[in-house]
Enzyme design. Structure first.
Site, short mmCIF file in Angstrom:
data_model
loop_
_atom_site.label_atom_id
_atom_site.label_comp_id
_atom_site.label_asym_id
_atom_site.label_seq_id
_atom_site.Cartn_x
_atom_site.Cartn_y
_atom_site.Cartn_z
N SER A 1 0.84 -1.20 0.00
CA SER A 1 0.00 0.00 0.00
C SER A 1 0.87 1.25 0.00
O SER A 1 2.09 1.17 0.12
CB SER A 1 -0.92 0.01 1.23
OG SER A 1 -0.19 0.32 2.40
N SER B 1 0.81 3.72 2.29
CA SER B 1 0.75 4.40 3.58
C SER B 1 2.10 4.96 4.02
O SER B 1 2.15 5.82 4.91
CB SER B 1 0.21 3.46 4.66
OG SER B 1 1.14 2.44 4.95
N SER C 1 -3.20 6.72 5.97
CA SER C 1 -2.54 5.67 6.73
C SER C 1 -3.42 5.19 7.88
O SER C 1 -3.93 6.00 8.67
CB SER C 1 -1.21 6.20 7.29
OG SER C 1 -0.61 5.25 8.14
#
Length: 282
Positions: A84, A86, A237
């Site tokens: 991801s 984040s 996040s």
């Protein structure tokens, strides 16, 4: 469903090693003693030996490899893939990273019990840990507060023990591949106790993502044996602001380098960001 690779390695090592040990102790000598009963000697010096069972042969071949991987992965270095965004801009989707497994102590595989204490996370460390709400899933975030710290987050700025962590604006961020959606975010250099790293912020987004209540009532103090972590992509996040602290026993290790990047959304073939290979992690 997540495959529990550490448990597989432990079980595979125990099974293959056990078969090899049992054969060596109980059956190998018997086969040697029975050897003259089978086969024909090729010459006067040859000593025919009964062939090992296939299971024993495979166990002897695989055990050293499996056990070496278990030791390397459990106590030295473990690879992970970033799924991801984040931790953008520090880590991008498709980065393959290496994690130092002994930075925060030697732990037994599967049991995750610390047997040798070698140090603790410091503010600014990028750490891999088992997500407290789903311990079979590994997360990577940055430690922003350690036990005893009083933490607050206001107007996109971290306050640790009453002191704001300095930021220097770097301009607008331009994303590539899977990170293109972050183009236009504000990039800044943040300093956490001398550890300088880049972060992304969206000035229009709330400090606390929707549903995140941990800092809603004001500053909090990090308990003993716990850590407060946040993603460098501050407004995208799922971190301690949403679910709380990371216990020491959930720590996996400290991320230190990128050994590969493979992002299918990068133009060209192969879809590799070559400039990221071998890059350290701030």
């Amino acid at each position: 469903m997540n495959f529990d690779f550490p448990t597989f390695l432990v079980v595979a090592s125990a099974v293959t090693g056990g078969i090899w040990l049992l054969d060596s102790v109980f059956f190998a000598n018997k086969r040697s003693a029975m050897a003259p009963d089978v086969g024909e000697e090729a010459d006067d010096s040859s000593q025919p030996v009964r062939k090992e069972p296939l299971l024993v042969e495979y166990s002897k071949s695989f055990f050293p490899v499996i056990f070496a991987v278990l030791i390397l992965r459990s106590f030295l270095v473990e690879p992970f893939r970033i799924p991801s965004g984040s931790m953008m801009p520090t880590l991008l989707v498709g980065d393959f990273i290496l994690v130092n497994k002994f930075s925060y102590g030697i732990r037994l595989p599967v049991l995750n019990k610390k047997v040798i204490d070698l140090g603790d996370p410091q503010r600014g460390d990028p750490v891999v840990f088992r997500y407290p709400k789903q311990p079979w899933i590994d997360y990577i975030k940055r430690v922003v507060a350690v036990p005893g710290d009083k933490l607050y987050y206001r107007n996109k700025t971290l306050f640790v023990n009453g002191e704001p962590m300095k930021q220097m604006l770097l301009g607008q961020y331009t994303g590539v591949g899977s990170g293109s959606r972050m183009t236009g975010a504000v990039m800044a250099a943040e300093n956490l106790d001398g550890i300088e790293h880049n972060i992304l912020i969206n000035p229009l987004a709330p400090d606390l993502p929707m549903g995140c209540q941990v800092l809603r009532q004001g500053p909090i103090t990090v308990p003993e044996g716990q850590y407060f972590v946040m993603g460098d992509n501050r407004d995208n996040s799922n971190d301690s602001r949403c679910w709380g602290f990371v216990p020491d026993e959930n720590l996996v290790g400290k991320a230190f380098g990128i050994w590969m990047n493979w992002d299918s959304n990068i133009s060209g073939f192969p879809p590799i960001a070559w400039e990221r290979i071998g890059k350290g992690i701030d």
